[in-house]
Scaffold this motif. Structure first.
Motif, PDB file in Angstrom:
ATOM      1  N   ARG A   1      -5.158  31.804   7.573  1.00 58.67           N
ATOM      2  CA  ARG A   1      -5.836  30.566   7.960  1.00 58.67           C
ATOM      3  C   ARG A   1      -7.347  30.711   7.829  1.00 58.67           C
ATOM      4  NH1 ARG A   1      -8.375  29.000  12.270  1.00 58.67           N
ATOM      5  NH2 ARG A   1      -7.668  30.781  13.535  1.00 58.67           N
ATOM      6  N   VAL A   2      -7.883  31.838   8.286  1.00 53.52           N
ATOM      7  CA  VAL A   2      -9.323  32.066   8.202  1.00 53.52           C
ATOM      8  C   VAL A   2      -9.769  32.095   6.744  1.00 53.52           C
ATOM      9  CG1 VAL A   2     -11.157  33.751   8.619  1.00 53.52           C
ATOM     10  CG2 VAL A   2      -9.511  33.238  10.428  1.00 53.52           C
ATOM     11  N   LEU A   3      -9.025  32.814   5.917  1.00 55.15           N
ATOM     12  CA  LEU A   3      -9.371  32.893   4.499  1.00 55.15           C
ATOM     13  C   LEU A   3      -9.302  31.519   3.845  1.00 55.15           C
ATOM     14  CD1 LEU A   3      -7.494  36.177   3.546  1.00 55.15           C
ATOM     15  CD2 LEU A   3      -9.964  35.831   3.522  1.00 55.15           C
ATOM     16  N   HIS A   4      -8.292  30.743   4.217  1.00 60.44           N
ATOM     17  CA  HIS A   4      -8.103  29.426   3.612  1.00 60.44           C
ATOM     18  C   HIS A   4      -9.267  28.494   3.936  1.00 60.44           C
ATOM     19  CE1 HIS A   4      -5.861  26.194   1.740  1.00 60.44           C
ATOM     20  NE2 HIS A   4      -6.079  25.437   2.798  1.00 60.44           N
ATOM     21  N   GLN A   5      -9.824  28.604   5.123  1.00 60.77           N
ATOM     22  CA  GLN A   5     -10.942  27.744   5.535  1.00 60.77           C
ATOM     23  C   GLN A   5     -12.234  28.087   4.799  1.00 60.77           C
ATOM     24  OE1 GLN A   5     -10.993  28.427   9.761  1.00 60.77           O
ATOM     25  NE2 GLN A   5      -9.487  26.824  10.198  1.00 60.77           N
ATOM     26  N   LEU A   6     -12.331  29.308   4.290  1.00 60.23           N
ATOM     27  CA  LEU A   6     -13.570  29.762   3.654  1.00 60.23           C
ATOM     28  C   LEU A   6     -13.492  29.815   2.130  1.00 60.23           C
ATOM     29  CD1 LEU A   6     -14.496  32.708   6.064  1.00 60.23           C
ATOM     30  CD2 LEU A   6     -15.348  30.362   6.103  1.00 60.23           C
ATOM     31  N   ALA A   7     -12.302  29.964   1.575  1.00 65.40           N
ATOM     32  CA  ALA A   7     -12.133  30.158   0.136  1.00 65.40           C
ATOM     33  C   ALA A   7     -12.150  28.845  -0.633  1.00 65.40           C
ATOM     34  CB  ALA A   7     -10.821  30.891  -0.128  1.00 65.40           C
ATOM     35  N   THR A   8     -12.663  28.874  -1.858  1.00 64.02           N
ATOM     36  CA  THR A   8     -12.616  27.700  -2.728  1.00 64.02           C
ATOM     37  C   THR A   8     -11.211  27.463  -3.273  1.00 64.02           C
ATOM     38  OG1 THR A   8     -13.225  29.034  -4.667  1.00 64.02           O
ATOM     39  CG2 THR A   8     -15.022  27.980  -3.439  1.00 64.02           C
ATOM     40  N   ASN A   9     -10.384  28.464  -3.244  1.00 64.35           N
ATOM     41  CA  ASN A   9      -9.023  28.346  -3.758  1.00 64.35           C
ATOM     42  C   ASN A   9      -8.027  28.158  -2.616  1.00 64.35           C
ATOM     43  OD1 ASN A   9      -7.145  28.221  -5.846  1.00 64.35           O
ATOM     44  ND2 ASN A   9      -7.959  30.038  -6.851  1.00 64.35           N
ATOM     45  N   ASP A  10      -6.806  27.779  -2.984  1.00 65.84           N
ATOM     46  CA  ASP A  10      -5.759  27.550  -1.985  1.00 65.84           C
ATOM     47  C   ASP A  10      -4.978  28.839  -1.762  1.00 65.84           C
ATOM     48  OD1 ASP A  10      -3.745  26.690  -0.340  1.00 65.84           O
ATOM     49  OD2 ASP A  10      -3.238  24.916  -1.517  1.00 65.84           O
ATOM     50  N   VAL A  11      -5.417  29.636  -0.791  1.00 67.84           N
ATOM     51  CA  VAL A  11      -4.792  30.934  -0.571  1.00 67.84           C
ATOM     52  C   VAL A  11      -3.420  30.818   0.085  1.00 67.84           C
ATOM     53  CG1 VAL A  11      -7.009  32.122  -0.444  1.00 67.84           C
ATOM     54  CG2 VAL A  11      -5.955  31.296   1.646  1.00 67.84           C
ATOM     55  N   ARG A  12      -3.034  29.598   0.463  1.00 70.16           N
ATOM     56  CA  ARG A  12      -1.700  29.433   1.051  1.00 70.16           C
ATOM     57  C   ARG A  12      -0.583  29.743   0.058  1.00 70.16           C
ATOM     58  NH1 ARG A  12      -2.543  23.456   3.338  1.00 70.16           N
ATOM     59  NH2 ARG A  12      -3.173  23.318   1.142  1.00 70.16           N
ATOM     60  N   VAL A  13      -0.931  29.799  -1.242  1.00 71.21           N
ATOM     61  CA  VAL A  13       0.097  30.154  -2.236  1.00 71.21           C
ATOM     62  C   VAL A  13       0.609  31.569  -1.999  1.00 71.21           C
ATOM     63  CG1 VAL A  13      -0.827  28.604  -3.991  1.00 71.21           C
ATOM     64  CG2 VAL A  13      -1.615  30.975  -3.923  1.00 71.21           C
ATOM     65  N   LEU A  14      -0.163  32.369  -1.254  1.00 69.09           N
ATOM     66  CA  LEU A  14       0.257  33.741  -0.966  1.00 69.09           C
ATOM     67  C   LEU A  14       1.393  33.786   0.050  1.00 69.09           C
ATOM     68  CD1 LEU A  14      -3.219  35.527  -0.837  1.00 69.09           C
ATOM     69  CD2 LEU A  14      -1.734  35.114  -2.790  1.00 69.09           C
ATOM     70  N   GLN A  15       1.719  32.642   0.624  1.00 69.69           N
ATOM     71  CA  GLN A  15       2.900  32.578   1.491  1.00 69.69           C
ATOM     72  C   GLN A  15       4.181  32.477   0.669  1.00 69.69           C
ATOM     73  OE1 GLN A  15       1.502  29.072   3.702  1.00 69.69           O
ATOM     74  NE2 GLN A  15       1.486  30.307   5.569  1.00 69.69           N
ATOM     75  N   GLY A  16       4.038  32.182  -0.620  1.00 69.11           N
ATOM     76  CA  GLY A  16       5.195  32.055  -1.507  1.00 69.11           C
ATOM     77  C   GLY A  16       5.386  33.308  -2.341  1.00 69.11           C
ATOM     78  N   ASN A  17       5.596  33.107  -3.647  1.00 72.78           N
ATOM     79  CA  ASN A  17       5.896  34.236  -4.535  1.00 72.78           C
ATOM     80  C   ASN A  17       4.661  34.854  -5.173  1.00 72.78           C
ATOM     81  OD1 ASN A  17       8.698  33.960  -4.126  1.00 72.78           O
ATOM     82  ND2 ASN A  17       8.817  32.347  -5.693  1.00 72.78           N
ATOM     83  N   GLN A  18       3.496  34.218  -5.011  1.00 73.83           N
ATOM     84  CA  GLN A  18       2.289  34.737  -5.649  1.00 73.83           C
ATOM     85  C   GLN A  18       1.678  35.846  -4.804  1.00 73.83           C
ATOM     86  OE1 GLN A  18      -0.069  31.659  -7.378  1.00 73.83           O
ATOM     87  NE2 GLN A  18      -1.931  32.900  -7.478  1.00 73.83           N
ATOM     88  N   ASP A  19       1.301  36.948  -5.474  1.00 74.62           N
ATOM     89  CA  ASP A  19       0.812  38.126  -4.750  1.00 74.62           C
ATOM     90  C   ASP A  19      -0.698  38.138  -4.543  1.00 74.62           C
ATOM     91  OD1 ASP A  19       3.321  39.360  -4.412  1.00 74.62           O
ATOM     92  OD2 ASP A  19       3.256  40.147  -6.454  1.00 74.62           O
ATOM     93  N   GLY A  20      -1.427  37.430  -5.404  1.00 75.99           N
ATOM     94  CA  GLY A  20      -2.881  37.461  -5.282  1.00 75.99           C
ATOM     95  C   GLY A  20      -3.513  36.268  -5.939  1.00 75.99           C
ATOM     96  N   ILE A  21      -4.785  36.043  -5.598  1.00 77.87           N
ATOM     97  CA  ILE A  21      -5.493  34.883  -6.132  1.00 77.87           C
ATOM     98  C   ILE A  21      -6.985  35.205  -6.170  1.00 77.87           C
ATOM     99  CG2 ILE A  21      -5.916  33.736  -3.909  1.00 77.87           C
ATOM    100  CD1 ILE A  21      -5.012  31.103  -5.283  1.00 77.87           C
ATOM    101  N   TYR A  22      -7.667  34.631  -7.156  1.00 79.96           N
ATOM    102  CA  TYR A  22      -9.109  34.815  -7.300  1.00 79.96           C
ATOM    103  C   TYR A  22      -9.809  33.608  -6.693  1.00 79.96           C
ATOM    104  CZ  TYR A  22     -13.659  35.296  -9.679  1.00 79.96           C
ATOM    105  OH  TYR A  22     -14.997  35.399  -9.964  1.00 79.96           O
TER     106      TYR A  22
END
Length: 302
Positions: free
Chosen positions: A19-40
């Motif tokens: 949640r903290v990362l999602h509020q600060l990142a330009t990208n949608d880090v919630r995809v890491l709750q699914g099958n994606q392992d990382g995001i830039y």
């Protein structure tokens, strides 16, 4: 395989980490709750300027993430996250001395997913983090691996300066040299074309200016590739050097690897030629758009 130079690793552990990362990142880090392992992603200040860019990579644990950023941006990243996490349930730890960052190109293996699986099986503690480099599909695999892990014998590293040459040849910005802290605008640095910004995720710090520029503003400067095609292999110059056309400044040199580099350039320079000739010091060099940038970015800027 390359050992990526000058990286720092922050580990975030706790129920509120995502949640903290999602509020600060330009990208949608919630995809890491699914099958994606990382995001830039980029991380911005309130004025929409880039503070640092980073890979956010999850471990096998739902509440543990690694933030892979440039070492020169580490202090900025720690201060930024601590400022906004408030009482959230997240513990931030600098584990840079315990880890190294590896990059695997597609030429290393036709099946990089199996490479990731091999890496994740090396050690249960501390965790191994691995993900597809989401900036460009063809760029390869990124992994954050404990120094204590014993790599398979076939995992032979190449000189680390080879990684810098590789990323610059692809036009990939990285760290404060390419994204000056508190100065760079994410769209000027091509983060919109490097899968680093999600324009549908909702609010994040610095979102207003970024979204307004994307939807209504013309991007008149971008990072492009500059190279000496004459055969001269001497370094192009030092970061910060002026790029000129007939004595008029049209841009600034950023990262350099031998006779190639990245430079922030006024796009109207491309209005007269697809590969314009410019000058850095006394040296004539050529500009070209990275392959991921469409020619329409030039037309839109004119």
């Amino acid at each position: 395989m390359f050992v990526v130079p000058s990286r720092a690793i922050l580990k975030l552990v706790g129920a509120d980490s995502l949640r903290v990362l999602h509020q600060l990142a330009t990208n949608d880090v919630r995809v890491l709750q699914g099958n994606q392992d990382g995001i830039y992603s980029g991380f911005l200040n309130t004025k929409g300027r880039v503070l640092f860019d980073a890979f956010v990579i999850r471990s096998q644990s739902e509440s543990e993430f690694a933030l892979d950023c440039h070492a020169d941006a580490l202090e900025t990243a720690v201060g930024h996250i601590n400022k906004y996490k408030l009482r959230s349930k997240v513990k931030l730890t600098d584990v840079s001395s315990e880890y190294k960052v590896l990059h695997f190109t597609p030429s290393f293996s036709p099946d990089l997913s199996s490479v990731a699986s091999t890496l994740k099986s090396l050690s249960a503690s501390p965790s191994v983090f691995a993900c597809q480099d989401s900036r460009l599909a063809q760029f390869g695999l990124r992994a954050v691996v404990p120094n204590s892990a014993t790599l398979p014998s076939e995992f032979v590293s190449q000189p680390s300066n080879g990684y810098e040459a590789l990323r610059i040849s692809h036009g990939l910005p990285e760290g404060p040299v390419d994204l000056p802290i508190g100065e760079a605008l994410p769209l000027n640095c091509n983060l919109d074309y490097l899968n680093a910004i999600n324009f549908h995720k909702g609010c994040y710090l610095g979102q207003e200016l970024t979204a307004r520029t994307f939807y209504t503003g013309a991007i008149r400067r971008r990072l492009v590739i500059v190279e000496d095609t004459s055969g001269n292999t001497e370094p192009l110059g030092v970061p910060g050097a002026d790029v000129t056309v007939e004595g008029d400044k049209v841009g600034v040199l950023h990262s350099v690897a031998g006779s190639r580099g990245l430079a922030m350039i006024r796009l109207d320079v491309f209005g007269k030629s697809t590969n314009p000739i410019v000058t850095i010091g006394e040296r004539q060099v050529q500009l070209r758009l990275p392959s991921y940038l469409p020619e329409t970015v030039v037309f839109d800027a004119l």
